[in-house]
Design a protein around this motif. Structure first.
Motif, PDB file in Angstrom:
ATOM      1  N   LEU A  64       0.827  -1.206   0.000  1.00 29.95           N
ATOM      2  CA  LEU A  64       0.000   0.000   0.000  1.00 29.95           C
ATOM      3  C   LEU A  64       0.867   1.264   0.000  1.00 29.95           C
ATOM      4  N   TYR A  65       2.015   1.198   0.698  1.00 29.02           N
ATOM      5  CA  TYR A  65       2.954   2.330   0.700  1.00 29.02           C
ATOM      6  C   TYR A  65       3.489   2.581  -0.709  1.00 29.02           C
ATOM      7  N   VAL A  85       3.689   5.681  -5.876  1.00 28.03           N
ATOM      8  CA  VAL A  85       3.581   5.770  -7.334  1.00 28.03           C
ATOM      9  C   VAL A  85       2.494   6.759  -7.741  1.00 28.03           C
ATOM     10  N   LEU A  86       1.356   6.706  -7.056  1.00 27.43           N
ATOM     11  CA  LEU A  86       0.232   7.571  -7.436  1.00 27.43           C
ATOM     12  C   LEU A  86       0.509   9.045  -7.161  1.00 27.43           C
ATOM     13  N   LYS A  87       1.455   9.337  -6.274  1.00 31.14           N
ATOM     14  CA  LYS A  87       1.806  10.733  -6.007  1.00 31.14           C
ATOM     15  C   LYS A  87       2.634  11.358  -7.128  1.00 31.14           C
ATOM     16  N   THR A  89      -4.367  -2.731 -11.738  1.00 32.44           N
ATOM     17  CA  THR A  89      -4.916  -1.380 -11.565  1.00 32.44           C
ATOM     18  C   THR A  89      -3.821  -0.356 -11.323  1.00 32.44           C
ATOM     19  N   LEU A  90      -2.738  -0.754 -10.650  1.00 28.73           N
ATOM     20  CA  LEU A  90      -1.647   0.207 -10.468  1.00 28.73           C
ATOM     21  C   LEU A  90      -0.772   0.290 -11.713  1.00 28.73           C
ATOM     22  N   ALA A  91      -0.593  -0.829 -12.404  1.00 29.93           N
ATOM     23  CA  ALA A  91       0.241  -0.812 -13.610  1.00 29.93           C
ATOM     24  C   ALA A  91      -0.313   0.145 -14.652  1.00 29.93           C
ATOM     25  N   PHE A 119       9.301  -0.004 -11.611  1.00 28.00           N
ATOM     26  CA  PHE A 119       9.554  -1.181 -10.779  1.00 28.00           C
ATOM     27  C   PHE A 119       8.704  -1.169  -9.519  1.00 28.00           C
ATOM     28  N   GLN A 120       8.484  -0.010  -8.946  1.00 25.06           N
ATOM     29  CA  GLN A 120       7.629   0.066  -7.760  1.00 25.06           C
ATOM     30  C   GLN A 120       6.183  -0.271  -8.104  1.00 25.06           C
TER      31      GLN A 120
END
Length: 765
Positions: free
Chosen positions: A30-31, A36-38, A114-116, A139-140
């Motif tokens: 989650l961290y 990444v989203l920031k 969803t994050l990729a 990579f993160q």
């Protein structure tokens, strides 16, 4: 049910510690997600392209889950019924564990994807100014998938063990089967989706129209980028998740089979079961370390060096953790205290095998080594020589990878001694698989990094972000190697897991003959009576039939890609022909990308039916008609041929892809040359090899072996009391498979309807 397994105070505390490690992994995932989203998502045009990719990926995966929901419910009921012969609590536990396995595999793939699809555009924006930052974001993004893979599997298995103790193996079969089933569907469906779009985009765009790979004028480009995520991100995560579980299930079954009944035997079994759980907890922590270490030390450092550094350091620290667990837990709590070094060395061999497979696959697929360079060179004389050279390199790599796996089994024999029982040796093989997947968090991060970098390149080209292109092209080339390397590890882990399950097979046969006490009640001496000999014709027949299954399965998946690509090619051609100014790149003229996305979705979901039915029902049919001995041979045939074929297709496909990139970088005439055209054809052949048929064999091998484990006690017991019922059941199930195969060879009415509807009744079909 009453439990004979008594845990010490330390062991109870250790189980709590394992769960805490799993929760730490979730928190770290989650961290990474928030980090990444920031990051900045770039220009409005970049965000617009990324949003189209996100929309297509979410829509496909949601529809896929809805499509397979009915089958999941039916199988949950079947697993409940299969467990009633043991105990009602086993039946309930197995059905619930199956659903949890499906959920764990599905949520792992979904969270990673969803994050990729959000990290790709952020990687693109970072690449405008910094290679280091772009690599870190890519990579993160993959690291989130990796951490969910290790933590979901560890938490699920540990909780089930805490509840059911020595009976956990029966329940964990359902958990592993749920993970395998979802992985199979996500691998097959996502692979068909992505490669149909990729082949269509390449053949019409690059070869016919002479435009770049991710040119915004090509209607198949968005679908291609969507497919990278639903195939590689979601599919690989689910694939490794179930390997992660299956090796654990197999080690538990083998531990109980070796120990047999009695208090002393149960003490040994307890230690041999706790040890894998504890080293898995070590793997969560070392995966966090490995992901954190993947950062370039300078802007000039080759990205593969940073990625390899994180992987190697993670493996080294894991080895230290294995030593402490083996020396100070196994050495202190096992009945035979000196056995700790055997378990330690068997687990270390898995780390060595993972590194060896990684390096071997890198050699056959990286632009820096001779195989890919030879393929690129051969493209100068046409597509035929390009294909022949690539195929020969794939065959060679497949043979050497099999030798590495054989070496790991031989090492287990040497460690446990030539006088050891087959169960002991196969327990060592299962520990090899556990050690191999200890750094799963890093392995999955490496794989998911690939499609993130690939999407970043696509977004750069479609959004016209020229200043990011040099960096994203370099990241994408590295991504092809990491994806190929992790596929090699995934295949090897699938084979090791299947071999471990195969060792568990005779234990389940004995359980079926000797009563309802379960594997833990079987005397090892009694187990030795049940064996398989290749000089028995029925066993050899089963071996041959099993060897044919990967070929038939690959035929279905490759045909599905070809058929879907046919419609996509026609659709892209139609748009170039009928949309004024599209091919010329007239400002304001855009392709109708949604049409291709719709075709890909309809085709991929339809094509899931036949492979799924074949994987689930074929082992049952063989068992019903030919008995448990033939079924044992059948499972062995799947393992051998499946491994060879999977590595062949993955290595050859990856090599063809990077050979094309060598030419695109300027070799042998560069883009637009005859050599480039030949290399593109090689790449389009290799794409469904490396991203559809090859990787899909991993879950196939394990699904069929798990089905064999689940049904063999029933086949044994019913075969003695009512063999006619088995023959009739086999006939009914065979008819279902035949119908499914016939349907899979027909033209897709759904896809034709979509094509005609979207084209407004034109000549699209």
């Amino acid at each position: 049910m009453e439990s004979l397994m008594q845990l010490t105070e330390f062991e109870n505390a250790a189980l709590i510690g394992v769960i805490v490690c799993g929760l730490i992994g979730v928190v770290y995932a989650l961290y990474l997600r928030q980090k990444v989203l920031k990051a900045d998502a770039g220009t409005e045009k970049m965000r617009d392209v990324a949003s189209q990719i996100q929309e297509g990926a979410y829509a496909y995966l949601n529809r896929q889950f809805r499509t397979i929901l009915v089958l999941v419910v039916i199988l949950a009921v079947a697993l409940f019924l299969s467990g009633l012969s043991e105990h009602w609590s086993i039946a309930v536990g197995r059905a619930i564990a199956f659903l949890l396995g499906c959920f764990g595999s599905g949520i792992t793939g979904y969270m990673g994807m969803t994050l990729a699809v959000q990290g790709n555009v952020r990687c693109t924006n970072a690449a405008r100014t910094s290679l280091r930052e772009a690599l870190a974001i890519a990579f993160q993004s993959g690291g989130v998938t990796g951490m969910f893979t290790v933590t979901m599997g560890l938490l699920g298995a540990t909780i089930i063990f805490m509840i059911f103790k020595e009976h956990a193996t029966e329940v964990l079969l359902g958990f592993g089967f749920g993970g395998c089933l979802l992985a199979l569907f996500m691998r097959v469906g996502g692979g068909i989706y992505t490669k149909a779009a990729d082949v269509g985009a390449d053949l019409v765009g690059k070869v016919e129209a002479g435009i770049p790979e991710d040119d915004p004028r090509n209607a198949a480009v968005i679908a291609d980028n969507v497919g990278d995520n639903v195939g590689d991100c979601a599919g690989m995560a689910a694939d490794i998740f179930e390997s992660y579980e299956v090796t654990l299930v197999a080690s538990m079954i083998l531990a109980l089979a070796h120990a047999g009944g009695g208090a002393e035997g149960m003490r040994t079994a307890t230690v041999w079961i706790m040890y894998p759980l504890m080293i898995r907890a070590v793997g969560v922590l070392t995966s966090i370390l490995g992901i954190a270490l993947v950062r370039s030390r300078s802007e000039d450092e080759y990205p593969m060096i940073a990625i390899s550094r994180g992987f190697i350091y993670s493996a080294i620290v894991s080895a230290v953790g294995f030593y402490f667990v083996a020396r100070f837990y196994v050495g202190a709590f096992a009945q035979t205290h000196d056995d700790w070094w055997k378990l330690f060395l068997a687990t270390i061999s898995g780390l060595v095998l993972a590194v060896a497979m990684y390096k071997l696959t890198e050699y056959y697929t990286s632009v820096r080594f001779r195989p890919v360079q030879d393929i690129a060179k051969s493209a100068q004389t046409g597509a035929a020589t390009d294909l022949l050279t690539g195929f020969s390199e794939g065959l060679e790599g497949s043979a050497f990878s099999l030798l590495l796996i054989c070496g790991s089994i031989i090492f287990s024999i040497l460690v446990f001694g030539t006088g050891a029982s087959p169960v002991e040796i196969l327990y060592g093989v299962s520990l090899c698989g556990l050690g191999m997947l200890t750094t799963t968090g890093v392995i999955i991060a490496m794989d998911t990094y690939g499609p993130v970098a690939d999407n970043a390149q696509g977004i750069s080209e479609m959004a016209g972000v020229d200043d990011a292109m040099p960096i994203v092209e370099q990241l994408d080339a590295v991504g092809n190697s990491t994806k190929a390397a992790t596929k090699g590890i995934a295949i090897a882990s699938a084979v090791i897991a299947a071999i471990s399950l195969y060792g568990s097979y005779l234990s389940k046969v004995a359980a079926g003959y000797l009563g309802k006490g379960g594997v833990e009640s079987i005397d090892p001496a009694a187990l030795a009576r049940y064996h398989l000999n290749l000089d028995v014709p029925i066993v050899f027949i089963g071996l041959l039939i099993g060897g044919a299954m990967p070929l038939l399965f690959s035929s279905i998946t490759l045909r599905a890609v070809s058929r879907a690509a046919f419609y996509i090619i026609n659709e892209v051609r139609r748009q170039f022909r009928e949309i004024p100014g599209l091919l010329e790149g007239k400002e304001g003229v855009k392709p109708e990308s949604g049409r291709v996305v719709d075709i890909c979705t309809a085709s991929a979901l339809r094509e899931l039916i036949a492979p799924g039915i074949l994987a689930i029902l074929a082992p049952i049919i063989v068992g019903c008609w030919l008995g448990w001995t033939a079924l044992g041979g059948f499972l062995g045939g799947i393992i051998v041929v499946g491994q060879l074929l999977a590595v062949l297709m993955c290595n050859a496909g990856g090599a063809w892809d990077n050979a094309k990139k060598v030419i695109e970088d300027g070799a042998y005439g560069g883009k637009g040359s005859d050599a480039h055209e030949a290399a593109v054809i090689g790449d389009t052949v290799g794409d469904p090899f490396k991203d559809t048929a090859g990787p899909a064999l991993n879950p196939l091998i394990k699904v069929m072996n798990l089905v064999g484990l689940l049904v063999v006690p029933v086949i044994v017991s019913v075969g003695e009391s009512n063999p006619t019922a088995l023959y009739v059941t086999g006939i009914v199930l065979a008819a279902i498979v035949v119908v499914a195969l016939m349907i899979s060879k027909r033209e897709s009415k759904e896809v034709i309807e979509v094509q005609e509807r979207l084209a407004g009744g034109s000549d699209a079909a």
